[in-house]
Design an enzyme around this catalytic site. Structure first.
Site, short mmCIF file in Angstrom:
data_model
loop_
_atom_site.label_atom_id
_atom_site.label_comp_id
_atom_site.label_asym_id
_atom_site.label_seq_id
_atom_site.Cartn_x
_atom_site.Cartn_y
_atom_site.Cartn_z
N ASP A 171 1.08 -1.30 0.48
CA ASP A 171 -0.27 -0.08 0.02
C ASP A 171 1.12 1.27 -0.20
O ASP A 171 1.79 1.21 0.97
CB ASP A 171 -0.78 0.29 1.34
N ASN A 184 -12.80 -3.04 2.86
CA ASN A 184 -14.00 -1.48 2.39
C ASN A 184 -14.66 -1.95 1.59
O ASN A 184 -14.47 -2.32 0.74
CB ASN A 184 -13.51 -0.58 3.11
N HIS A 221 -10.53 -5.85 -2.93
CA HIS A 221 -8.94 -5.07 -2.87
C HIS A 221 -8.92 -5.61 -1.07
O HIS A 221 -9.48 -5.82 -0.40
CB HIS A 221 -8.49 -4.18 -2.70
P1 AMP Z 1 -9.54 0.86 0.01
O1 AMP Z 1 -9.77 3.02 1.15
O2 AMP Z 1 -10.27 0.27 1.48
O3 AMP Z 1 -10.38 1.55 -1.01
O4 AMP Z 1 -8.08 0.91 -0.21
C1 AMP Z 1 -7.34 1.47 -1.26
C2 AMP Z 1 -6.09 1.49 -0.82
O5 AMP Z 1 -5.19 2.02 -1.94
C3 AMP Z 1 -5.61 2.80 0.50
O6 AMP Z 1 -4.77 1.88 1.03
C4 AMP Z 1 -4.51 3.51 -0.46
O7 AMP Z 1 -3.56 3.96 0.19
C5 AMP Z 1 -4.61 2.78 -1.61
N1 AMP Z 1 -3.66 3.10 -2.45
C6 AMP Z 1 -4.43 3.72 -3.63
N2 AMP Z 1 -3.09 3.97 -4.34
C7 AMP Z 1 -2.42 3.50 -4.24
C8 AMP Z 1 -1.08 3.25 -5.52
N3 AMP Z 1 -1.18 4.03 -6.40
N4 AMP Z 1 -0.20 2.36 -4.71
C9 AMP Z 1 -0.54 1.51 -4.15
N5 AMP Z 1 -1.66 1.70 -3.18
C10 AMP Z 1 -2.40 2.32 -3.12
#
Ligand code: AMP
Length: 112
Positions: free
Chosen positions: A30, A85, A98
């Site tokens: 992440d 989530n 995810h």
């Molecule tokens: P959620 O908020 O449960 O939808 O999780 C999405 C996750 O994706 C968050 O924890 C973000 O920090 C992560 N995220 C967003 N963009 C990227 C990226 N380019 N590379 C890795 N993680 C990401």
């Protein structure tokens, strides 16, 4: 899906720090870690959330949990939390299924 961030990561259009990849799923770190180890494991098929898992697409979810089991063992992680989530109110910001894998610190319950 062309405008999906995680589909772009799968396609290599956006870089990621990969931990594991096979034909069905991708695990990467992440970008904004909420624990010393914070992995995301995603299906390569675009499934919007865990709220739309069906008999037709659910096999990848079982596969992802096998991968989480194997990957955490390889990383020497025996205690961890898996979170998915579903929907903005639940904290979902990327509409591609995810699983967060969080480890390396004590977790509180209930989650915020
Ligand atoms: P959620 O908020 O449960 O939808 O999780 C999405 C996750 O994706 C968050 O924890 C973000 O920090 C992560 N995220 C967003 N963009 C990227 C990226 N380019 N590379 C890795 N993680 C990401």
């Amino acid at each position: 899906m062309s405008d999906c961030l995680f589909c772009k990561i799968i396609a290599g259009e956006i870089p990621s720090n990969k931990a594991y990849e096979d034909g069905q799923c991708l695990a990467f770190y992440d970008i904004d870690p909420q624990a010393p180890t914070h992995l995301l494991v995603i299906p390569k098929e675009h499934i919007p959330s865990c709220g739309v898992v069906t008999p037709e697409n659910s096999a990848v979810v079982a596969h992802i949990f096998e991968v989480i089991s194997r990957l955490t063992a390889q990383l020497g992680i025996s205690q961890f939390r898996v979170v998915s989530n579903c929907g903005e109110a639940a904290g979902q910001s990327v509409p591609h299924l995810h699983f967060h894998v969080l480890a390396g610190r004590d977790m509180t319950w209930p989650p915020g």
